[in-house]
Structures are given as C-alpha cells and as structure tokens.
Design a protein around this motif. Structure first.
Motif, PDB file in Angstrom:
ATOM      1  N   SER A  81       0.828  -1.205   0.000  1.00  0.00           N
ATOM      2  CA  SER A  81       0.000   0.000   0.000  1.00  0.00           C
ATOM      3  C   SER A  81       0.864   1.257   0.000  1.00  0.00           C
ATOM      4  O   SER A  81       1.907   1.317   0.648  1.00  0.00           O
ATOM      5  CB  SER A  81      -0.954   0.009   1.193  1.00  0.00           C
ATOM      6  N   PHE A  82       0.399   2.241  -0.755  1.00  0.00           N
ATOM      7  CA  PHE A  82       1.018   3.564  -0.810  1.00  0.00           C
ATOM      8  C   PHE A  82      -0.008   4.577  -0.349  1.00  0.00           C
ATOM      9  O   PHE A  82      -1.110   4.653  -0.907  1.00  0.00           O
ATOM     10  CB  PHE A  82       1.471   3.896  -2.243  1.00  0.00           C
ATOM     11  N   ILE A  83       0.345   5.348   0.659  1.00  0.00           N
ATOM     12  CA  ILE A  83      -0.585   6.323   1.218  1.00  0.00           C
ATOM     13  C   ILE A  83       0.172   7.613   1.539  1.00  0.00           C
ATOM     14  O   ILE A  83       1.408   7.620   1.608  1.00  0.00           O
ATOM     15  CB  ILE A  83      -1.255   5.786   2.511  1.00  0.00           C
ATOM     16  N   GLY A  84      -0.574   8.691   1.738  1.00  0.00           N
ATOM     17  CA  GLY A  84       0.087   9.944   2.084  1.00  0.00           C
ATOM     18  C   GLY A  84      -0.834  11.136   1.974  1.00  0.00           C
ATOM     19  O   GLY A  84      -2.060  11.010   1.988  1.00  0.00           O
ATOM     20  N   ALA A  85      -0.221  12.295   1.829  1.00  0.00           N
ATOM     21  CA  ALA A  85      -0.932  13.569   1.900  1.00  0.00           C
ATOM     22  C   ALA A  85      -1.939  13.730   0.775  1.00  0.00           C
ATOM     23  O   ALA A  85      -1.693  13.353  -0.370  1.00  0.00           O
ATOM     24  CB  ALA A  85       0.069  14.715   1.856  1.00  0.00           C
ATOM     25  N   ARG A  86      -3.086  14.298   1.128  1.00  0.00           N
ATOM     26  CA  ARG A  86      -4.072  14.656   0.103  1.00  0.00           C
ATOM     27  C   ARG A  86      -3.593  15.871  -0.696  1.00  0.00           C
ATOM     28  O   ARG A  86      -3.817  15.949  -1.894  1.00  0.00           O
ATOM     29  CB  ARG A  86      -5.432  14.927   0.742  1.00  0.00           C
ATOM     30  N   GLU A  89       4.770  11.676   2.629  1.00  0.00           N
ATOM     31  CA  GLU A  89       4.226  12.959   3.080  1.00  0.00           C
ATOM     32  C   GLU A  89       3.008  12.768   3.992  1.00  0.00           C
ATOM     33  O   GLU A  89       1.915  12.457   3.539  1.00  0.00           O
ATOM     34  CB  GLU A  89       3.860  13.859   1.891  1.00  0.00           C
ATOM     35  N   ALA A  90       3.221  12.935   5.269  1.00  0.00           N
ATOM     36  CA  ALA A  90       2.135  12.845   6.241  1.00  0.00           C
ATOM     37  C   ALA A  90       2.430  13.784   7.393  1.00  0.00           C
ATOM     38  O   ALA A  90       3.539  13.790   7.932  1.00  0.00           O
ATOM     39  CB  ALA A  90       1.994  11.415   6.756  1.00  0.00           C
ATOM     40  N   ARG A  91       1.454  14.584   7.732  1.00  0.00           N
ATOM     41  CA  ARG A  91       1.595  15.462   8.895  1.00  0.00           C
ATOM     42  C   ARG A  91       1.447  14.652  10.182  1.00  0.00           C
ATOM     43  O   ARG A  91       1.073  13.474  10.146  1.00  0.00           O
ATOM     44  CB  ARG A  91       0.558  16.584   8.831  1.00  0.00           C
ATOM     45  N   LYS A  92       1.691  15.295  11.307  1.00  0.00           N
ATOM     46  CA  LYS A  92       1.679  14.592  12.587  1.00  0.00           C
ATOM     47  C   LYS A  92       0.330  13.960  12.900  1.00  0.00           C
ATOM     48  O   LYS A  92       0.260  12.907  13.521  1.00  0.00           O
ATOM     49  CB  LYS A  92       2.066  15.551  13.723  1.00  0.00           C
ATOM     50  N   ARG A  93      -0.761  14.587  12.468  1.00  0.00           N
ATOM     51  CA  ARG A  93      -2.088  14.040  12.756  1.00  0.00           C
ATOM     52  C   ARG A  93      -2.776  13.547  11.482  1.00  0.00           C
ATOM     53  O   ARG A  93      -3.997  13.544  11.391  1.00  0.00           O
ATOM     54  CB  ARG A  93      -2.944  15.090  13.464  1.00  0.00           C
ATOM     55  N   SER A  94      -2.006  13.129  10.553  1.00  0.00           N
ATOM     56  CA  SER A  94      -2.536  12.645   9.280  1.00  0.00           C
ATOM     57  C   SER A  94      -3.283  11.326   9.444  1.00  0.00           C
ATOM     58  O   SER A  94      -2.906  10.484  10.261  1.00  0.00           O
ATOM     59  CB  SER A  94      -1.387  12.455   8.283  1.00  0.00           C
ATOM     60  N   ALA A 146       8.684   4.654   5.444  1.00  0.00           N
ATOM     61  CA  ALA A 146       8.389   6.090   5.489  1.00  0.00           C
ATOM     62  C   ALA A 146       9.451   6.849   4.704  1.00  0.00           C
ATOM     63  O   ALA A 146      10.652   6.629   4.891  1.00  0.00           O
ATOM     64  CB  ALA A 146       8.343   6.583   6.932  1.00  0.00           C
ATOM     65  N   VAL A 147       8.989   7.730   3.836  1.00  0.00           N
ATOM     66  CA  VAL A 147       9.896   8.520   3.003  1.00  0.00           C
ATOM     67  C   VAL A 147      10.179   9.846   3.710  1.00  0.00           C
ATOM     68  O   VAL A 147       9.255  10.578   4.050  1.00  0.00           O
ATOM     69  CB  VAL A 147       9.271   8.792   1.620  1.00  0.00           C
ATOM     70  N   GLN A 167       4.750  19.014   6.403  1.00  0.00           N
ATOM     71  CA  GLN A 167       4.134  18.005   5.535  1.00  0.00           C
ATOM     72  C   GLN A 167       4.729  16.616   5.746  1.00  0.00           C
ATOM     73  O   GLN A 167       4.065  15.607   5.517  1.00  0.00           O
ATOM     74  CB  GLN A 167       4.314  18.419   4.065  1.00  0.00           C
ATOM     75  N   SER A 168       5.968  16.566   6.222  1.00  0.00           N
ATOM     76  CA  SER A 168       6.631  15.267   6.421  1.00  0.00           C
ATOM     77  C   SER A 168       6.867  14.933   7.889  1.00  0.00           C
ATOM     78  O   SER A 168       7.545  13.946   8.202  1.00  0.00           O
ATOM     79  CB  SER A 168       7.962  15.231   5.660  1.00  0.00           C
ATOM     80  N   ASP A 169       6.315  15.719   8.795  1.00  0.00           N
ATOM     81  CA  ASP A 169       6.534  15.469  10.219  1.00  0.00           C
ATOM     82  C   ASP A 169       6.083  14.072  10.637  1.00  0.00           C
ATOM     83  O   ASP A 169       6.734  13.408  11.454  1.00  0.00           O
ATOM     84  CB  ASP A 169       5.791  16.512  11.064  1.00  0.00           C
ATOM     85  N   GLY A 170       4.961  13.627  10.094  1.00  0.00           N
ATOM     86  CA  GLY A 170       4.462  12.296  10.435  1.00  0.00           C
ATOM     87  C   GLY A 170       5.397  11.201   9.971  1.00  0.00           C
ATOM     88  O   GLY A 170       5.622  10.207  10.684  1.00  0.00           O
ATOM     89  N   CYS A 171       5.959  11.365   8.783  1.00  0.00           N
ATOM     90  CA  CYS A 171       6.925  10.374   8.270  1.00  0.00           C
ATOM     91  C   CYS A 171       8.174  10.325   9.136  1.00  0.00           C
ATOM     92  O   CYS A 171       8.696   9.243   9.454  1.00  0.00           O
ATOM     93  CB  CYS A 171       7.301  10.706   6.825  1.00  0.00           C
ATOM     94  N   HIS A 172       8.665  11.509   9.531  1.00  0.00           N
ATOM     95  CA  HIS A 172       9.856  11.547  10.374  1.00  0.00           C
ATOM     96  C   HIS A 172       9.586  10.889  11.728  1.00  0.00           C
ATOM     97  O   HIS A 172      10.455  10.191  12.275  1.00  0.00           O
ATOM     98  CB  HIS A 172      10.321  12.995  10.560  1.00  0.00           C
TER      99      HIS A 172
END
Length: 293
Positions: free
Chosen positions: A117-122, A231-236, A254-255, A263-268
């Motif tokens: 699965s590939f998921i991330g920011a809208r 690309e995912a924020r902390k509350r994504s 996580a990329v 925008q990448s805080d969630g990934c980090h």
C-alpha cells in the motif's frame, strides 16, 4: 448451506444497529453449530452482544424480513465475496475485525497477488508525486500490486502511476461502490472498476461517514505486505493506516522529507519509531521479498 450463510451475512450487513464484529460472532456461532443460519432476532442480539442499538437492529431486521423480495433484489445488485470464500485475501483474514464481506467491481483475481500500500498527503507536493513516480515502477516490475484509498493526492497518484506503467492496483473505499468520494477522483475510480479492482465493506447507497475511513484504512493495511507513507503530517489519517500495519506485524516504510516542512513530520516520527527510512525502491523490495503468499 453456503448460500444460506451468504444470504444471512448480506442481510446482517445491510441491517442497522449491528457492526462487523457482531456479524463475525454470528458467523462463528453458525459454524460451530453445523452451519446453522436459522436465527431469531433475539438470538442474534444475544450472540452478537448488541446493547445500545437493540431497538434499531430489531426494527431493521423486521423491515428486511418483511421485505424479503426487495432484499433479494438488493443483494443481486452486488458482487461480493465473504470471509468463507477461497478468494478472500489471505493476509486480510489474519487481522482483528476483518471485514465479513468485501463488495467489489473489477478483477477479483488481484486479491491473490502480493500487495503493497502507498498512502500519504491529500495535498501532495511535487516532491511527493515524484517519489511515487520513482518507487512504484520498480514495484510493478517485481509483480507487486499497489493498494491505496482513492483519495486525493498520494492515493490517486499512486493508482494513476501504476496504471500508466501497466501495473495492477486495488482501490479501497469508504462508501458503497456506486458512490464516488471524493468527486475529484471519480474518473479514476470508474476506470479502476473496469480495468483494475475496487473493494469496499459497504453496500451500495452507503455514503461517506467520518468513521468509515479509519475502518477503510485497516483494510488497506491488512491486505498488504507493507505500507509506504509519503508525506504525512503529525495528525494525518495516513498514520492510522501505518499504526494498523504495525499492529498487524507488517512492514512500514516512510519517506523522509524536508525537516522544515510540517508536511513530512508524520513520516519523520514513523522513522524515529522504527519504520524503515525509504529513499529508493530497493529499501522496500529487500524487506517484502522475504514474504510470499
């Protein structure tokens, strides 16, 4: 008897006041007692453990019992598999609260493939889109089917890039298959229902509800060998899917992005918690090629 179980599961699915866990309890009880399907509504309420919504379920059950012909017509409008069918995805069956029914349109054989699965920011950035374009073609060359949620951004780009590279992709949605949500990805959903596969645990006519999407996310994670977050924020919402994948013992990739970009805080955060830092296709392939169906 298998057809009677199938009919019972569909009826329970369209009834109000009973959730998937309750339906799984009914199915388990049925299988333990010679595949019995002749339950009264009082027995269903007791076996499924329905408490708060007893009245709602009772009214709904009575309605569909009285309207048995309409129920039959409604059922015939759907194509679906049940958890008892051999085509039901192996990995999905391993998760807690796996969907009892999967409604589908498209190539059901895609459920037999190894999936990622590939998921991330809208609101995907050019960077995020380019990452998808870098990673997915190599997945396709390794016979991996791409799963995502047909949302705007990374989800829809993942489906599109897969199809552009002649790969296989599965969309998991949080509505009935006759509804396209969001409207911006409707053309992709319609194309995938013809050429790929779209699945849902909700019957036709069921619109989007806030709680549907965390439920949808568990299917995305459960059907896949691993989940890649771009690309995912902390509350994504993507983090809900990643957390589900971790709970199911699946790989999470996580990329990384710009450390100054939220925008990448969630990934980090995922990387700090043990997700694999992913910067090239091989980072994924060397992990998931250890597994096979």
């Amino acid at each position: 008897m298998a057809n009677k179980q199938r009919d019972l599961l569909f009826k329970l699915t369209v009834c109000n006041g009973i959730g998937n866990l309750g339906i799984l309890k009914i199915l388990d009880f049925s299988m333990r007692y010679n595949d019995s399907t002749d339950f009264s509504k009082e027995e269903i309420i007791q076996i499924a453990g329905i408490t708060t919504y007893q009245k709602l379920f009772s009214q709904s059950w009575d309605h569909w019992t009285c309207e048995s012909e309409k129920l039959k017509e409604y059922q015939e409008q759907h194509t679906f598999i049940t958890i008892l069918d051999p085509t039901y995805p192996y990995y999905l069956k391993q998760i807690y609260n796996c969907p009892t029914l999967l409604f589908y349109k498209g190539n059901i054989k895609l459920l037999e493939k190894n999936c990622l699965s590939f998921i991330g920011a809208r609101a995907a950035s050019v960077y995020g889109i380019n990452i998808v374009r870098q990673l997915i073609p190599e997945m396709i060359r390794n016979n991996i089917t791409i799963v995502s949620g047909l949302a705007k951004g990374i989800d829809s780009v993942s489906h599109q890039v897969t199809m552009q590279n002649n790969g296989n992709t599965i969309g998991v949605i949080g509505t009935g298959l006759d509804i396209c949500y969001p409207k911006e990805t409707a053309h992709i959903q319609r194309m995938m229902m013809e050429e790929q596969l779209v699945i849902s645990e909700y019957p036709n006519g069921v619109g989007p509800r806030k709680y549907h999407f965390p439920m949808r996310n568990r299917i995305i994670a459960g059907i896949s060998l691993g989940t890649c977050v771009i690309e995912a924020r902390k509350r994504s919402g993507s983090l809900i899917t990643a957390q589900a994948a971790l709970e199911y013992g699946r790989d999470v990739f996580a990329v990384p992005g710009n450390v100054f970009d939220a925008q990448s805080d969630g990934c980090h955060g995922l990387i700090q918690e043990g997700a694999k830092c992913t910067i090239c296709p091989q980072d994924i392939l060397e992990e998931i090629q250890l597994f096979s169906i």
